[in-house]
Design a protein around this motif. Sequence first.
Motif, short mmCIF file in Angstrom:
data_model
loop_
_atom_site.label_atom_id
_atom_site.label_comp_id
_atom_site.label_asym_id
_atom_site.label_seq_id
_atom_site.Cartn_x
_atom_site.Cartn_y
_atom_site.Cartn_z
N ALA A 155 -57.97 10.62 69.59
CA ALA A 155 -56.73 9.85 69.78
C ALA A 155 -55.94 9.75 68.47
O ALA A 155 -54.73 9.93 68.45
N ASN A 156 -56.64 9.49 67.38
CA ASN A 156 -55.97 9.38 66.08
C ASN A 156 -55.38 10.72 65.63
O ASN A 156 -54.23 10.79 65.19
N SER A 157 -56.19 11.77 65.74
CA SER A 157 -55.84 13.04 65.10
C SER A 157 -54.92 13.90 65.96
O SER A 157 -53.90 14.39 65.48
N VAL A 158 -55.29 14.08 67.21
CA VAL A 158 -54.56 15.02 68.08
C VAL A 158 -53.38 14.32 68.76
O VAL A 158 -52.32 14.92 68.96
N LEU A 159 -53.55 13.04 69.10
CA LEU A 159 -52.48 12.34 69.82
C LEU A 159 -51.62 11.49 68.87
O LEU A 159 -50.54 11.05 69.26
N GLY A 160 -52.13 11.22 67.68
CA GLY A 160 -51.34 10.42 66.73
C GLY A 160 -51.31 8.94 67.06
O GLY A 160 -50.45 8.20 66.57
N PRO A 267 -50.06 16.18 64.88
CA PRO A 267 -48.70 15.63 64.78
C PRO A 267 -48.30 15.10 63.42
O PRO A 267 -47.19 15.37 62.94
N GLU A 268 -49.18 14.34 62.77
CA GLU A 268 -48.77 13.76 61.49
C GLU A 268 -48.71 14.83 60.39
O GLU A 268 -47.88 14.74 59.49
N ALA A 269 -49.57 15.84 60.49
CA ALA A 269 -49.53 16.93 59.50
C ALA A 269 -48.26 17.76 59.69
O ALA A 269 -47.65 18.20 58.71
N VAL A 270 -47.83 17.93 60.95
CA VAL A 270 -46.59 18.68 61.21
C VAL A 270 -45.41 17.90 60.64
O VAL A 270 -44.51 18.46 60.01
N GLU A 271 -45.44 16.59 60.84
CA GLU A 271 -44.33 15.74 60.40
C GLU A 271 -44.26 15.58 58.88
O GLU A 271 -43.22 15.76 58.27
N ALA A 272 -45.40 15.27 58.29
CA ALA A 272 -45.38 14.86 56.87
C ALA A 272 -45.98 15.90 55.92
O ALA A 272 -45.83 15.78 54.70
N GLY A 273 -46.68 16.89 56.46
CA GLY A 273 -47.27 17.94 55.62
C GLY A 273 -48.15 17.39 54.52
O GLY A 273 -48.85 16.38 54.71
N ARG A 274 -48.07 18.03 53.35
CA ARG A 274 -49.00 17.67 52.27
C ARG A 274 -48.65 16.35 51.58
O ARG A 274 -49.37 15.91 50.67
N SER A 275 -47.56 15.71 52.02
CA SER A 275 -47.31 14.37 51.47
C SER A 275 -48.37 13.39 52.00
O SER A 275 -48.47 12.25 51.53
N LEU A 276 -49.19 13.84 52.95
CA LEU A 276 -50.29 12.99 53.44
C LEU A 276 -51.46 12.96 52.47
O LEU A 276 -52.37 12.14 52.62
N LEU A 277 -51.45 13.86 51.50
CA LEU A 277 -52.57 13.92 50.54
C LEU A 277 -52.46 12.78 49.53
O LEU A 277 -51.39 12.54 48.96
N LYS A 278 -53.58 12.09 49.30
CA LYS A 278 -53.60 11.06 48.26
C LYS A 278 -53.61 11.73 46.89
O LYS A 278 -53.91 12.91 46.78
#
Length: 421
Positions: A155-160, A267-278
């Motif tokens: 739910a978190n990863s694939v559905l966002g 979904p979140e990787a498509v939207e935000a890309g590598r800005s998700l990296l800490k």
Amino acid sequence: MQLTKQQEDLLNGAKGETLAKVMKTLVMYGQAFDATRMVEVSSQYNHLVTSFGLGVMKPVYELMDTLLKEGVRSNQKFTVDPRPLDPNVPTSFLQDLIFKHFMYSKQDFYEKQLNELGLLEKDAFTCTCYMSEVGNTPKKGEVLSWSESSAVVYANSVLGARCNRNSGIIDIMGSIVGYVPYFGLLTDEGRKADWIVKIETSKKPEAQLLGSAIGMKVMEDVPYVVGLDKWLGKELNEEACTYLKDFGAATASNGAVGLYHIENLTPEAVEAGRSLLKENVKEYVIDDAELQRVYNSYPVVWKNADAKPKLCFMGCPHMSLQQLKDWTEKIETQLDKYSHDKVLIPTVFTAAPAVIAKFRETDYYPRLQKTGVILSYICPLMFMNNPLCAKMPVITSSNKLRTYTTSRYYTDEEILMQLCR
Ligand code: F3S
């Protein structure tokens, strides 16, 4: 923790002592994780992990009884994890006796309680509640009160959607009061990745092995996976979703992953890309040798490592409709090649009742029956977690089942060969 006026009132008993206790439990749970506030559960349905009527779970039945007597109901209808038993699955006389009279003696009683509390429909028992045939598919951004680890990570990863890895009973409580504590994977910061995982394999990695490798490395952290889109493509189609279902369940059980991002795909990787990296993200490179190392590290816990398998379980988490069709074709082809009519090891494929119903409408169903494979809605883990089954040599391609039981892991290809050659 900052509570709204409404939440304070609930905590102070404005809607009765029972609801106040439920709210207090959730507040204490949140405080343990430094939650700053409570937020509304916003999905249409809930999903519960506790599906089995184990005789020893007296406190659960008493709790449910109290809720029901006080007129408390779940705010949301819910689906539940799979049932532990199914007459279609082969058992010995002794196993039958132990299952029905000792272990799961309260199954009917507990299902009655679930029904009164808000079960979506009488056969809403599966861990893959998010599949379209079942219909409990949260939308992106919705807040959930789930706890089944394979469903939470999906739910978190694939559905966002947004959900922490809660525990059994806490999942019911969130749904009853309609709030969950705001921390961890509910927050933007908690959804950022601690790891960059680079896939450098020479072929599409086995979903269950890859998930296992990542889970064991990152544990409860969030991984951002690059290079997997080369094998899965850039579209969340049925094939990719099925892969991610099995991959995610392995990350969540061989480690404690509640969310992963797949570059160019989820979904979140498509939207935000590598800005998700800490900042100071850690790196893990996975190549063929690393996957082989992980596979070789699995212990064989059978008494006799050379024993002939007595049972094969496929479908932990439950299989998708496409998986059932693909496996029917693969088994037919291999049986034909090696001149056998039926699989050589008693084999059970497990899937959601709603997926099984859809599968029965296709011409694959009689074809699968002809191969001797049994179709069931149970949870193989619930079936195996007892001393009698633990002694049986069982094979599986599920890394979750391997982790929690004495079953032995083989890749899909190896399982296929064992069944047909
Ligand atoms: Fe599902 Fe049971 Fe496996 S709940 S993920 S089939 S352990």
